[in-house]
Design a protein around this motif. Structure first.
Motif, mmCIF file in Angstrom:
data_model
loop_
_atom_site.group_PDB
_atom_site.id
_atom_site.type_symbol
_atom_site.label_atom_id
_atom_site.label_comp_id
_atom_site.label_asym_id
_atom_site.label_seq_id
_atom_site.Cartn_x
_atom_site.Cartn_y
_atom_site.Cartn_z
ATOM 1 N N ARG A 211 9.765 0.550 -13.520
ATOM 2 C CA ARG A 211 10.324 0.135 -14.814
ATOM 3 C C ARG A 211 10.891 -1.280 -14.711
ATOM 4 N NH1 ARG A 211 13.491 4.370 -15.323
ATOM 5 N NH2 ARG A 211 15.360 3.207 -14.786
ATOM 6 N N LYS A 212 11.450 -1.630 -13.553
ATOM 7 C CA LYS A 212 12.048 -2.952 -13.377
ATOM 8 C C LYS A 212 11.023 -4.007 -12.972
ATOM 9 C CE LYS A 212 16.514 -0.973 -12.246
ATOM 10 N NZ LYS A 212 17.368 -0.468 -11.143
ATOM 11 N N GLY A 213 9.765 -3.593 -12.797
ATOM 12 C CA GLY A 213 8.693 -4.553 -12.547
ATOM 13 C C GLY A 213 8.418 -4.852 -11.084
ATOM 14 N N TYR A 214 8.989 -4.077 -10.161
ATOM 15 C CA TYR A 214 8.749 -4.327 -8.731
ATOM 16 C C TYR A 214 7.520 -3.589 -8.204
ATOM 17 C CZ TYR A 214 13.428 -6.293 -8.744
ATOM 18 O OH TYR A 214 14.521 -7.061 -9.017
ATOM 19 N N LEU A 215 7.177 -2.493 -8.864
ATOM 20 C CA LEU A 215 6.015 -1.699 -8.468
ATOM 21 C C LEU A 215 5.130 -1.471 -9.686
ATOM 22 C CD1 LEU A 215 7.601 1.240 -6.381
ATOM 23 C CD2 LEU A 215 6.596 -0.868 -5.478
ATOM 24 N N LYS A 216 3.849 -1.187 -9.424
ATOM 25 C CA LYS A 216 2.997 -0.678 -10.490
ATOM 26 C C LYS A 216 2.227 0.508 -9.932
ATOM 27 C CE LYS A 216 -0.193 -4.443 -9.517
ATOM 28 N NZ LYS A 216 -0.684 -5.731 -10.029
ATOM 29 N N SER A 217 1.781 1.381 -10.785
ATOM 30 C CA SER A 217 1.121 2.579 -10.301
ATOM 31 C C SER A 217 -0.158 2.854 -11.075
ATOM 32 C CB SER A 217 2.056 3.782 -10.421
ATOM 33 O OG SER A 217 2.262 4.101 -11.783
ATOM 34 N N ARG A 218 -0.999 3.647 -10.453
ATOM 35 C CA ARG A 218 -2.199 4.144 -11.124
ATOM 36 C C ARG A 218 -2.364 5.597 -10.718
ATOM 37 N NH1 ARG A 218 -6.721 4.716 -7.888
ATOM 38 N NH2 ARG A 218 -6.407 3.969 -5.753
ATOM 39 N N THR A 219 -2.954 6.374 -11.603
ATOM 40 C CA THR A 219 -3.128 7.792 -11.325
ATOM 41 C C THR A 219 -4.584 8.076 -11.026
ATOM 42 O OG1 THR A 219 -1.340 8.251 -12.866
ATOM 43 C CG2 THR A 219 -2.687 10.122 -12.218
ATOM 44 N N GLU A 220 -4.810 8.865 -9.979
ATOM 45 C CA GLU A 220 -6.168 9.248 -9.625
ATOM 46 C C GLU A 220 -6.278 10.763 -9.723
ATOM 47 O OE1 GLU A 220 -8.071 6.627 -6.480
ATOM 48 O OE2 GLU A 220 -8.402 8.611 -5.620
ATOM 49 N N GLY A 221 -7.361 11.245 -10.290
ATOM 50 C CA GLY A 221 -7.527 12.680 -10.458
ATOM 51 C C GLY A 221 -6.807 13.158 -11.708
ATOM 52 N N ALA A 222 -6.915 14.457 -11.971
ATOM 53 C CA ALA A 222 -6.299 14.989 -13.187
ATOM 54 C C ALA A 222 -5.644 16.329 -12.885
ATOM 55 C CB ALA A 222 -7.345 15.143 -14.285
ATOM 56 N N GLY A 223 -4.757 16.726 -13.769
ATOM 57 C CA GLY A 223 -4.095 18.022 -13.652
ATOM 58 C C GLY A 223 -3.271 18.131 -12.401
ATOM 59 N N ARG A 224 -3.359 19.280 -11.736
ATOM 60 C CA ARG A 224 -2.513 19.520 -10.559
ATOM 61 C C ARG A 224 -2.914 18.662 -9.368
ATOM 62 N NH1 ARG A 224 -2.234 25.618 -9.115
ATOM 63 N NH2 ARG A 224 -0.856 24.772 -7.529
ATOM 64 N N ARG A 225 -4.163 18.169 -9.380
ATOM 65 C CA ARG A 225 -4.596 17.348 -8.244
ATOM 66 C C ARG A 225 -4.370 15.858 -8.487
ATOM 67 N NH1 ARG A 225 -10.452 19.447 -6.705
ATOM 68 N NH2 ARG A 225 -10.435 19.890 -8.918
ATOM 69 N N ALA A 226 -3.778 15.530 -9.618
ATOM 70 C CA ALA A 226 -3.515 14.122 -9.929
ATOM 71 C C ALA A 226 -2.558 13.541 -8.896
ATOM 72 C CB ALA A 226 -2.913 13.989 -11.314
ATOM 73 N N ARG A 227 -2.856 12.335 -8.492
ATOM 74 C CA ARG A 227 -2.010 11.690 -7.500
ATOM 75 C C ARG A 227 -1.722 10.263 -7.981
ATOM 76 N NH1 ARG A 227 -3.645 12.165 -1.244
ATOM 77 N NH2 ARG A 227 -2.332 14.024 -1.229
ATOM 78 N N ARG A 228 -0.472 9.884 -7.888
ATOM 79 C CA ARG A 228 -0.061 8.569 -8.363
ATOM 80 C C ARG A 228 0.099 7.622 -7.182
ATOM 81 N NH1 ARG A 228 4.319 8.340 -13.205
ATOM 82 N NH2 ARG A 228 4.102 6.152 -13.771
ATOM 83 N N TYR A 229 -0.601 6.494 -7.250
ATOM 84 C CA TYR A 229 -0.552 5.486 -6.183
ATOM 85 C C TYR A 229 0.290 4.302 -6.624
ATOM 86 C CZ TYR A 229 -4.327 7.961 -3.862
ATOM 87 O OH TYR A 229 -5.081 8.913 -3.229
ATOM 88 N N TYR A 230 1.108 3.836 -5.720
ATOM 89 C CA TYR A 230 1.991 2.715 -6.018
ATOM 90 C C TYR A 230 1.632 1.505 -5.171
ATOM 91 C CZ TYR A 230 4.981 6.095 -8.352
ATOM 92 O OH TYR A 230 5.457 7.058 -9.188
ATOM 93 N N ARG A 231 1.773 0.348 -5.777
ATOM 94 C CA ARG A 231 1.737 -0.888 -4.987
ATOM 95 C C ARG A 231 2.653 -1.909 -5.643
ATOM 96 N NH1 ARG A 231 -2.601 -4.698 -6.369
ATOM 97 N NH2 ARG A 231 -3.701 -3.978 -8.218
ATOM 98 N N THR A 232 2.818 -3.044 -4.984
ATOM 99 C CA THR A 232 3.815 -3.977 -5.473
ATOM 100 C C THR A 232 3.241 -4.930 -6.512
ATOM 101 O OG1 THR A 232 5.632 -5.401 -4.782
ATOM 102 C CG2 THR A 232 3.492 -5.827 -3.789
#
Ligand SMILES: [Zn+2]
Length: 104
Positions: free
Chosen positions: A57-78
């Motif tokens: 939220r403060k702009g230090y990280l961004k994320s993307r989601t891979e997969g859907a439902g219970r197998r969805a996984r969120r990846y973070y990078r700077t």
């Protein structure tokens, strides 16, 4: 070491550790929890995820989601802002460390 003990000081170190790995590459939440455990920080998802969301939220990280439902996984990078923050923090940590060890 318990994360709840001395939380006041450890929280900043944990955030820097997170930022360091976000600069190196992508990670997902559970990986980061394991990584922090290996370094002796007993942090759980109830603490880490709100921290990641706040950093995003403060702009230090961004994320993307891979997969859907219970197998969805969120990846973070700077972001660029995160890389700048880490650079500033590294020089401050180095300076502080020098002073801390000088006294020993
Ligand atoms: Zn690490």
């Amino acid at each position: 070491m318990r994360a709840t003990k001395h939380q006041e000081f450890l929280a900043g170190l944990i955030r820097l550790h997170v930022l360091h790995h976000a600069v190196e590459g992508e990670f997902f939440g559970n990986w980061m929890i394991e990584e922090l455990h290996e370094h002796g920080y007993k942090i759980g998802p109830g603490t880490l995820y709100p921290m990641l969301h706040a950093l995003e939220r403060k702009g230090y990280l961004k994320s993307r989601t891979e997969g859907a439902g219970r197998r969805a996984r969120r990846y973070y990078r700077t972001t660029r802002k995160g890389r700048e923050a880490l650079k500033v923090a590294i020089s401050k940590v180095r300076e502080l460390f020098n002073e801390l060890v000088k006294e020993r």
